[in-house]
Design an enzyme around this catalytic site. Structure first.
Site, PDB file in Angstrom:
ATOM      1  N   CYS A 267      30.362  50.018  -0.716  1.00 62.31           N
ATOM      2  CA  CYS A 267      29.861  51.319  -1.170  1.00 62.31           C
ATOM      3  C   CYS A 267      30.180  51.540  -2.655  1.00 62.31           C
ATOM      4  CB  CYS A 267      30.418  52.423  -0.278  1.00 62.31           C
ATOM      5  SG  CYS A 267      29.522  53.992  -0.438  1.00 62.31           S
ATOM      6  N   PHE A 268      31.088  52.450  -2.992  1.00 62.41           N
ATOM      7  CA  PHE A 268      31.488  52.632  -4.388  1.00 62.41           C
ATOM      8  C   PHE A 268      31.959  51.303  -4.960  1.00 62.41           C
ATOM      9  CE2 PHE A 268      34.075  54.527  -7.859  1.00 62.41           C
ATOM     10  CZ  PHE A 268      33.187  55.484  -8.323  1.00 62.41           C
ATOM     11  N   HIS A 357      28.222  50.384   5.010  1.00 62.48           N
ATOM     12  CA  HIS A 357      29.565  50.414   5.587  1.00 62.48           C
ATOM     13  C   HIS A 357      29.693  49.481   6.794  1.00 62.48           C
ATOM     14  CE1 HIS A 357      31.290  53.738   3.247  1.00 62.48           C
ATOM     15  NE2 HIS A 357      30.045  54.161   3.180  1.00 62.48           N
ATOM     16  N   GLU A 359      32.382  48.671   8.094  1.00 57.70           N
ATOM     17  CA  GLU A 359      33.503  49.193   8.887  1.00 57.70           C
ATOM     18  C   GLU A 359      33.115  50.467   9.627  1.00 57.70           C
ATOM     19  OE1 GLU A 359      33.520  52.226   5.831  1.00 57.70           O
ATOM     20  OE2 GLU A 359      32.835  50.171   5.996  1.00 57.70           O
TER      21      GLU A 359
END
Length: 384
Positions: A267-268, A357, A359
């Site tokens: 992500c980021f 994501h 996770e």
């Protein structure tokens, strides 16, 4: 309806949605965004990536399963799960469930929002609001209820005067204030330094399941701190804000790549790796937020249904190869819906990242294999 029960969601373009107070009474400001997830509202509300955002739920009924003490995605700024909290600025829903129906529930969503002083609004036309945001883009907003619900012109001015998400440097506001370690069960195979830019609690858990000890460090950690831990790899977490402001983390990433340490970003972290490889970022019109977004991995043709939460993205085209100070790289993944860059990697496979994501909690779990791919990088580096 009493004055205390009345509420309004005010957008910076002057559009107003009136409803009833939900959670805490008062006022809150943030960027209005919508999330298409049908489940997992607790994980959404506690995700640090939603810091300073007012989340609009597209699912019509929210709160059915109440609230529990196990599903929070916020680790807490000290690494203590008991310090976990909601990170959203506010929550807007159509139909809040009047009762919670789960054996795991310890209370209702509305009660927990009130306890944590999270201001929300209910009984608004969320379909109309989402269509408005899809057309006009995510924008500054505010929720006002109780005594905070005053003159309309004053409320609009209050909304417009708040800082923009463009240029917002927020990772340091959600990152751990001190390092901590998450150990796997049994003897660890490897250790990884995880730079906490807004890390979710399931990420260290996914590493630990694979025998990896995780040293979580603050967002402002420098290369000396990372090297001192003697880890086998480095992980860049998800997080909020504008990646164009994260110069110190980009510099850290460049130094990690220069050391030849295997690196994985989410992500980021994908945007940070992209910047370290020389790519620029931009703010999306309304972003990707939900649990049903298809991503194509171009090297394999594999399509994963993914959870996402981002309002910024990397520049690039599907399959594009480009030169970097660390060797050739490629745009490895893109979104099947709109072509947005969803992943980059160095062609020598020493570093890779994805925008979504793997996770994901509460799901989907299509992309969990990426943790195994990172484990393979650690094996390769170790000569196994």
């Amino acid at each position: 309806m009493s004055t205390q029960d009345a509420a309004a969601l005010v957008l910076e373009d002057g559009r107003i949605f009136r409803g009833t107070a939900f959670g805490a009474r008062g006022s809150t400001l943030g960027e209005a965004v919508f999330c298409t997830g049908m489940t997992g509202y607790q994980e959404t509300l506690t995700d640090p990536s939603y810091h300073r955002q007012i989340v609009v739920a597209t699912a019509p009924q929210i709160g059915n399963t109440g609230w529990n003490g196990e599903d929070n995605e916020s680790v807490g700024r000290t690494g203590d799960a008991d310090d976990s909290r909601m990170w959203v600025a506010g929550f807007a829903v159509r139909d809040p469930s009047r009762r919670s129906s789960s054996w795991r529930s310890t209370g209702t969503l509305g009660e927990e929002m009130a306890r944590q002083d999270v201001v929300g609004i209910a009984e608004i036309d969320t379909r109309a609001l989402v269509r408005h945001l899809r057309t006009r883009g995510s924008m500054k907003a505010g929720i006002f209820s109780g005594e905070a619900l005053t003159d309309v012109d004053a409320l609009i001015e209050t909304v417009r005067s708040q800082p923009s998400m463009v240029g917002a440097d927020l990772a340091g506001e959600v990152s751990t204030t001190e390092g901590y370690t998450v150990d796997p069960e049994g003897e660890p195979r490897y250790s990884v330094v995880a730079v906490d830019l807004g890390i979710k609690s399931n990420t260290p858990r996914m590493f630990a399941q694979r025998g990896i000890r995780v040293h979580v460090v603050p967002a402002n950690a420098d290369i000396d701190q990372v090297r001192a831990l003697g880890a086998d790899g480095v992980f860049l977490s998800n997080g909020p804000g504008d990646p164009a402001t994260a110069d110190s983390v980009v510099r850290l990433t460049e130094q990690v790549l220069g050391d030849g340490t295997p690196l994985f970003g989410i992500c980021f972290g994908n945007q940070i790796l992209g910047r370290a490889l020389g790519r620029s970022t931009y703010k999306m019109t309304f972003g990707h937020r939900g649990m049903n977004i298809p991503v194509i991995e171009h090297g394999t043709g594999r399509i994963s249904i993914t959870a996402q939460n981002h309002g910024f993205a990397l520049e690039g085209e599907a399959g594009e190869e480009f030169d970097t100070p660390f060797g050739r790289a490629i745009v490895s993944h893109t979104c099947a819906n709109d072509g947005t860059v969803e992943g980059v990697r160095l062609l020598d496979d020493s570093a890779f990242s994805v925008q979504y994501h793997p996770e994901a909690a509460a799901g989907p779990h299509d992309a969990e294999y990426l943790f195994d791919r990172f484990l393979q990088l650690l094996d390769k580096k170790a000569g196994q």
